[in-house]
Design a protein around this motif. Structure first.
Motif, short mmCIF file in Angstrom:
data_model
loop_
_atom_site.label_atom_id
_atom_site.label_comp_id
_atom_site.label_asym_id
_atom_site.label_seq_id
_atom_site.Cartn_x
_atom_site.Cartn_y
_atom_site.Cartn_z
N ALA A 84 35.85 47.37 96.11
CA ALA A 84 36.49 48.67 96.34
C ALA A 84 37.47 48.58 97.51
CB ALA A 84 35.44 49.74 96.59
N GLU A 85 37.09 47.82 98.53
CA GLU A 85 37.97 47.64 99.68
C GLU A 85 39.27 46.94 99.28
OE1 GLU A 85 37.63 44.89 103.54
OE2 GLU A 85 36.07 46.43 103.41
N GLN A 86 39.17 45.95 98.40
CA GLN A 86 40.37 45.24 97.93
C GLN A 86 41.26 46.16 97.10
OE1 GLN A 86 40.99 42.20 99.29
NE2 GLN A 86 39.05 42.68 100.30
N VAL A 87 40.65 46.99 96.26
CA VAL A 87 41.41 47.94 95.44
C VAL A 87 42.15 48.92 96.35
CG1 VAL A 87 41.21 49.85 93.79
CG2 VAL A 87 39.96 47.70 93.39
N GLU A 88 41.48 49.40 97.38
CA GLU A 88 42.13 50.31 98.33
C GLU A 88 43.29 49.62 99.04
OE1 GLU A 88 39.07 51.77 100.93
OE2 GLU A 88 38.02 52.78 99.27
N TRP A 89 43.12 48.37 99.38
CA TRP A 89 44.18 47.59 100.04
C TRP A 89 45.39 47.47 99.11
CZ3 TRP A 89 43.25 41.93 102.11
CH2 TRP A 89 44.34 41.53 102.88
N ILE A 90 45.13 47.20 97.83
CA ILE A 90 46.21 47.12 96.85
C ILE A 90 46.95 48.45 96.76
CG2 ILE A 90 46.71 46.93 94.37
CD1 ILE A 90 44.45 44.77 94.29
N TYR B 43 44.51 38.39 95.25
CA TYR B 43 43.81 37.11 95.26
C TYR B 43 42.32 37.30 95.53
CZ TYR B 43 42.12 32.68 97.14
OH TYR B 43 41.37 31.57 97.40
N HIS B 44 41.98 38.09 96.55
CA HIS B 44 40.57 38.30 96.91
C HIS B 44 39.82 39.03 95.79
CE1 HIS B 44 41.15 36.67 100.86
NE2 HIS B 44 42.08 37.57 101.15
N LEU B 45 40.43 40.05 95.23
CA LEU B 45 39.78 40.78 94.13
C LEU B 45 39.55 39.85 92.94
CD1 LEU B 45 38.65 43.48 93.18
CD2 LEU B 45 40.97 44.12 92.46
N ALA B 46 40.51 38.99 92.67
CA ALA B 46 40.36 38.03 91.57
C ALA B 46 39.14 37.14 91.77
CB ALA B 46 41.63 37.18 91.44
N ARG C 161 47.24 50.68 99.11
CA ARG C 161 48.02 50.87 100.34
C ARG C 161 49.22 49.94 100.42
NH1 ARG C 161 43.04 50.33 102.70
NH2 ARG C 161 43.64 48.34 103.62
N GLU C 162 49.04 48.70 99.95
CA GLU C 162 50.08 47.67 100.06
C GLU C 162 50.23 46.93 98.74
OE1 GLU C 162 49.78 45.06 103.53
OE2 GLU C 162 48.25 46.42 104.32
N PRO C 163 50.83 47.57 97.74
CA PRO C 163 50.91 46.94 96.43
C PRO C 163 51.76 45.67 96.39
CG PRO C 163 52.17 48.98 96.48
CD PRO C 163 51.41 48.91 97.76
N GLY C 164 52.56 45.43 97.40
CA GLY C 164 53.38 44.23 97.45
C GLY C 164 52.73 43.07 98.20
N ASN C 165 51.49 43.25 98.65
CA ASN C 165 50.78 42.21 99.40
C ASN C 165 49.93 41.41 98.42
OD1 ASN C 165 49.02 40.71 101.02
ND2 ASN C 165 48.91 42.31 102.58
N ALA C 166 50.14 40.11 98.35
CA ALA C 166 49.43 39.25 97.40
C ALA C 166 47.95 39.04 97.76
CB ALA C 166 50.12 37.90 97.32
N GLN C 167 47.61 39.14 99.02
CA GLN C 167 46.25 38.81 99.46
C GLN C 167 45.14 39.60 98.76
OE1 GLN C 167 45.08 36.34 101.42
NE2 GLN C 167 47.15 35.53 101.54
N PRO C 168 45.23 40.94 98.68
CA PRO C 168 44.11 41.65 98.04
C PRO C 168 43.98 41.34 96.55
CG PRO C 168 45.88 43.18 98.55
CD PRO C 168 46.23 41.88 99.21
N LEU D 249 45.05 39.19 87.92
CA LEU D 249 45.21 39.41 89.36
C LEU D 249 45.80 38.19 90.05
CD1 LEU D 249 41.86 41.27 89.93
CD2 LEU D 249 44.12 42.24 90.37
N LEU D 250 45.38 37.01 89.65
CA LEU D 250 45.92 35.79 90.26
C LEU D 250 47.39 35.61 89.91
CD1 LEU D 250 42.88 33.45 89.71
CD2 LEU D 250 43.79 34.21 91.92
N LEU D 251 47.74 35.89 88.66
CA LEU D 251 49.15 35.78 88.28
C LEU D 251 50.00 36.77 89.05
CD1 LEU D 251 48.74 35.24 84.45
CD2 LEU D 251 49.56 33.56 86.12
#
Length: 119
Positions: free
Chosen positions: A22-28, A39-42, A30-37, A57-59
């Motif tokens: 859920a934290e990763q989804v929230e990060w996405i 990757y982590h959610l994947a 907030r910052e949809p252009g950030n690749a990190q969340p 998600l990885l792609l």
């Protein structure tokens, strides 16, 4: 022991995993252009056996940041398991260009030949 593992420990782990996802989804959000969340959610989806979700998600992560070596390594692993060796090598080489040789080493160790580009 089975009760503790199945009813107590596994439930706690499931709750923690759900909270982290859920934290990763929230990060996405907030910052949809950030690749990190992505990757982590994947990685969480991979642990849960949800390979299609993880792949998407990885792609997206490597689309957003082609230098994200960890995502390329994960893609190389997933493509190797599915038998798409060409894609596995493509992502392994991308990871290697960005400082991470694990995927190249894995494919080599398992005797998966790298195809030469058609010329």
């Amino acid at each position: 022991m089975s009760f503790w593992r199945d009813e107590v420990v596994q439930r706690a782990l499931d709750a923690e995993t759900s909270a982290q996802m859920a934290e990763q989804v929230e990060w996405i959000q907030r910052e949809p252009g950030n690749a990190q969340p992505y990757y982590h959610l994947a990685q969480f989806f991979r642990m849960e056996g949800k390979q299609d979700e993880a792949l998407g998600l990885l792609l997206e992560a490597v689309r957003l940041d082609e230098t994200l070596a960890g995502a390329h390594v994960s893609l190389a692993e997933m493509y190797a398991v599915s038998g798409d060796y060409s894609a596995a090598w493509r992502h392994a080489r991308a990871a290697e260009r960005n400082g991470e040789a694990r995927a190249v080493e894995m494919l080599t160790r398992h005797g998966i030949a790298e195809e030469s580009p058609a010329g």
